[in-house]
Enzyme design. Structure first.
Site, PDB file in Angstrom:
ATOM      1  N   GLU A   1      -5.259  -8.431   1.458  1.00  0.00           N
ATOM      2  CA  GLU A   1      -5.903  -8.404   1.731  1.00  0.00           C
ATOM      3  C   GLU A   1      -7.642  -7.849   1.965  1.00  0.00           C
ATOM      4  OE1 GLU A   1      -3.930  -4.816   4.250  1.00  0.00           O
ATOM      5  OE2 GLU A   1      -2.213  -5.685   4.787  1.00  0.00           O
TER       6      GLU A   1
ATOM      7  N   GLU B   1       0.892  -1.154  -0.553  1.00  0.00           N
ATOM      8  CA  GLU B   1       0.278   0.056  -0.093  1.00  0.00           C
ATOM      9  C   GLU B   1       1.110   1.297  -0.075  1.00  0.00           C
ATOM     10  OE1 GLU B   1      -2.878   0.179   3.405  1.00  0.00           O
ATOM     11  OE2 GLU B   1      -3.588  -2.019   2.526  1.00  0.00           O
TER      12      GLU B   1
END
Ligand code: FCB
Length: 454
Positions: free
Chosen positions: A354, A163
């Site tokens: 995720e 991220e």
């Protein structure tokens, strides 16, 4: 069958969120150790100093994974545990820890997926300018080489960054995560370019040092949209909106194409360049070939999305829309549409690196955690993922966030996202109902998803 035989059913964690042992065996601080000490930065001033004490409980945590029947485990390495100053001498005890973890996973039949960077930049490198320093790609490539040299005889799956949207966006624009700064476009656009160059250089270094053929991917996230209806117009609106670069000095980093087009397609998106080209470092064009190294898979962390219609644009959520305990909207559709859009554009097998939810879990008098909400969440999301598979999207695996409750960054320990409950006072682990349910999903390779939940 919807899920292929070698579909990876995993769970994910990150070093700073679970390991603890922050000042042990030669580890030096990262930006997160620093940030947690800033007054008011985290919930009740909580830190990852002890976290889930995974550093000392690694073997029993792997036993837990085995009990859940995981076939894959995604974890990150603490850069400053391996190279305490970010560059230079290797810390043998730090490296040994990951070596043992890898062995233990393999002994238990669990495939390790290593993330090199899940936000914890060594503090020493931060003091040298961190991601603003033109040497950052070289530092990161060296670290990647050290890791590959030591672990790639046994580990075959690696991910560079987790991220970038968050560690640049939340860390350097909003100031809500480490290092907690609120900077300008000219500083942060430069960082984004250097982060992507670091990715590319690390991939090249890993290929050069790999002891066997390895698979390398990337794990970004990003704002994404699903169509309000199934009309071609709404679908196109969702696709276009998902890949649009947000022209906003605070929110641009949330864009998916800004961070993935250079890495996957060797080009910046046109709308992004139209907004931000003047902030790019001199000579950025010549880096694109280094940034775009062939990858084996594409990872994406996916939690929620917004509906969009061609006529009305992004829609407001209706009153009472379901949310998680952290207030994140529950929108299972995103696990169908986002992988589909990503696969169309980037043409690589996709891992959901995720997905999960925060819930106000408690241990009830029977000693159990009845987190029916989480089972419902996972079931709805996984059914959408299965639908994507059936429609031809190449989905290679799914990693639940998270294996266990942990230090949820600025939320500290107030948010529980695990399949396993942690009593932080005793460090006792209790597998939640969702953990047992996920075990059955794994054992049935997804067939369990079609049983209704009572
Ligand atoms: C993601 C992070 C992960 C965790 C989840 C809830 O943005 O990658 O570490 O905090 O959100």
């Amino acid at each position: 069958m919807a899920f292929q035989k070698d579909f990876v059913w995993g769970a994910a964690t990150a070093a700073y969120q679970i390991e603890g042992a922050a000042a042990e065996d030669g580890r030096k601080p990262s930006v997160w150790d620093m940030y947690c000490r800033r007054p008011g930065a985290t919930y009740l001033g909580q830190t990852g100093e002890v976290a889930c004490d995974h550093y000392h409980r690694m073997a029993s945590d792997v036993a837990l994974m085995r009990e859940l029947g995981l076939t894959g485990y995604r974890f990150s390495l603490s850069w400053s545990r391996i190279l305490p100053d970010g560059v230079g001498a290797i810390n043998p005890k730090g490296m040994d820890f990951y070596d043992r973890l890898v062995d233990c996973l393999l002994e238990n039949g669990i495939t390790p997926f290593i993330t090199l960077y899940h936000w914890d930049l060594p503090l020493e490198l931060y003091f040298q300018g961190g991601w603003m320093n033109a040497d950052a790609p070289r530092w990161f490539a060296k670290y990647a080489a050290v890791v590959t040299e030591r672990l790639s005889d046994r580990v075959r799956h690696f991910i560079t960054f987790n991220e970038p949207q968050c560690f640049i966006g939340a860390g350097f624009l909003h100031g809500t995560q480490a290092p907690g700064l609120t900077l300008s476009l000219v500083e942060t656009i430069r960082m984004s370019h250097l982060v992507m160059l670091a990715h590319g250089r690390a991939v090249a270094a890993m290929r050069a040092h790999a002891k066997q053929p390895i698979q390398i991917g990337y794990a970004p996230t990003g704002g994404n949209f699903y169509p309000a209806t199934n009309t071609p117009e709404d679908i196109e609106a969702a696709r276009a909106r998902t890949f649009r670069v947000v022209d906003d000095p605070l929110w641009w980093a949330d864009s998916i194409s800004w961070w993935s087009d250079p890495v996957m397609l060797a080009r910046y998106p046109d709308d992004g360049l139209a907004h931000f080209e003047s902030y790019m470092p001199v000579g950025w064009e010549k880096d694109l070939d280094d940034i775009c190294q062939p990858l084996d898979f594409y990872g994406e962390n996916i939690y929620n999305a917004r509906a969009v219609s061609a006529k009305e644009g992004p829609l407001e959520r209706e009153a009472g829309h379901p949310t998680t305990a952290m207030g994140w909207p529950i929108t299972p559709e995103c696990l169908y549409w986002f992988p589909r859009f990503l696969y169309e554009r980037y043409q690589k097998p996709i891992y959901i690196t995720e997905n999960g939810m925060a819930n106000n879990d408690i241990i009830t008098p029977d000693g159990k955690v009845h987190d029916g909400n989480r089972i419902d969440f996972m079931r709805r999301y996984l059914l959408e993922l299965e639908r994507a598979r059936m429609d031809g999207v190449d989905i290679a695996g799914y990693f639940a966030w998270s294996l266990m409750d942990n230090f949820e960054w600025a939320h500290g320990y107030s948010a529980r996202l695990g399949l396993t409950y942690i009593d932080y006072a005793t460090q006792q682990r209790t597998i939640k109902d969702s953990g047992y349910w996920y075990r059955d999903v794994i054992a049935s390779n997804g067939a369990k998803l079609h049983e209704t939940v009572s």
